[in-house]
Design an enzyme around this catalytic site. Sequence first.
Site, PDB file in Angstrom:
ATOM      1  N   ARG A 195       0.790  -1.218   0.000  1.00  0.00           N
ATOM      2  CA  ARG A 195       0.000   0.000   0.000  1.00  0.00           C
ATOM      3  C   ARG A 195       0.832   1.282   0.000  1.00  0.00           C
ATOM      4  O   ARG A 195       0.592   2.189  -0.805  1.00  0.00           O
ATOM      5  CB  ARG A 195      -0.936   0.034   1.230  1.00  0.00           C
ATOM      6  CG  ARG A 195      -2.198  -0.745   1.074  1.00  0.00           C
ATOM      7  CD  ARG A 195      -2.601  -1.366   2.382  1.00  0.00           C
ATOM      8  NE  ARG A 195      -1.639  -2.390   2.705  1.00  0.00           N
ATOM      9  CZ  ARG A 195      -1.756  -3.663   2.275  1.00  0.00           C
ATOM     10  NH1 ARG A 195      -2.819  -4.030   1.619  1.00  0.00           N
ATOM     11  NH2 ARG A 195      -0.811  -4.560   2.543  1.00  0.00           N
ATOM     12  N   HIS A 203       4.468   5.595  11.548  1.00  0.00           N
ATOM     13  CA  HIS A 203       3.985   5.523  10.163  1.00  0.00           C
ATOM     14  C   HIS A 203       3.033   6.715   9.994  1.00  0.00           C
ATOM     15  O   HIS A 203       1.818   6.545   9.928  1.00  0.00           O
ATOM     16  CB  HIS A 203       3.273   4.188   9.948  1.00  0.00           C
ATOM     17  CG  HIS A 203       3.080   3.811   8.510  1.00  0.00           C
ATOM     18  ND1 HIS A 203       3.297   4.674   7.455  1.00  0.00           N
ATOM     19  CD2 HIS A 203       2.691   2.621   7.947  1.00  0.00           C
ATOM     20  CE1 HIS A 203       3.031   4.051   6.321  1.00  0.00           C
ATOM     21  NE2 HIS A 203       2.677   2.809   6.588  1.00  0.00           N
TER      22      HIS A 203
END
Length: 302
Positions: A50, A129
């Site tokens: 992704r 992240h």
Amino acid sequence: MRHIVQVEQFTRDWIEELFGQADKMRDPGPNERLIGNSILATLFYEPSTRTRLSFESAMLRLGGHVISTENAREFSSAIKGESVEDTVRIVAGYSDAIVIRHHEQGAAAIAARVSPVPIINGGDGSGEHPTQALLDLYTIQNELGDIDGLTIALVGDLRYGRAARSLALLLAMAKDTTVVFVAPPAVPMGTDVKDKLTSAGVRWKDETDLNAMLPRADVVYQTRIQRERFATPDEARAAEGHYQFTAESMSRMKEHAILLHPLPRVDEIAPDVDADPRAAYFRQARNGVLIRMALLKMLIDG
Ligand code: CP
């Protein structure tokens, strides 16, 4: 903001501006497009589906170009002993922004210290992240119409899961939030994150009974056990199988609650949950392109 390294850089105003830009990226007109000649480098020392591909899709949709090394540990000169700093110095000469994913916590910060072009942290070990957290919060806004006044359960591997760590920190920018940590005993949320939430005035608690808290949650954020981060397979096995989300789990949730997951999933959400409209994780992944288009536009084009 020049580099995107950690969630604590963000402000509520900046997030709202980013989300507004992301909305426009659903149907971008000439003003939303880049930067025809700009180049994005994706420098990935760890596997990704992704993050790398959505950044690359975002750049291409903006009219820019992409150069990439998808297995930099093996197929870049890291294998010959080149440091992250030297690699970034070189790649910065070939590009206008760099997305870096690295197996070591802190690698993105090291890259940012030496890079003359924007560095975007695409995940650093068990650290952070931040762009995943942005797309997660954007999804919550889109699905529920608001990011304030919510009860959000973070479930699974909260020790090694950088997506859950970053989202917890980002939730400090929402108002009147309650965060509930539901983790196997071996992988609790770190005290560093909990201390920061306490300092920011966010209500949080640990919970062991997922079923008991499902009727209270507006958002359930399920995560996988990060098997690759454990010292031994036995340690990973001890953390697995505790909180598996099934159709029966879904039946306990509010009618308007949502189930998110940063993906990839392994076995922590049963496939028959996917058909429930409250299962928002594939829509969440698609939002990654919009958020990353908006982010690249803001970083590269000003
Ligand atoms: N959510 C996420 O970071 O997925 P990838 O590891 O596939 O990039």
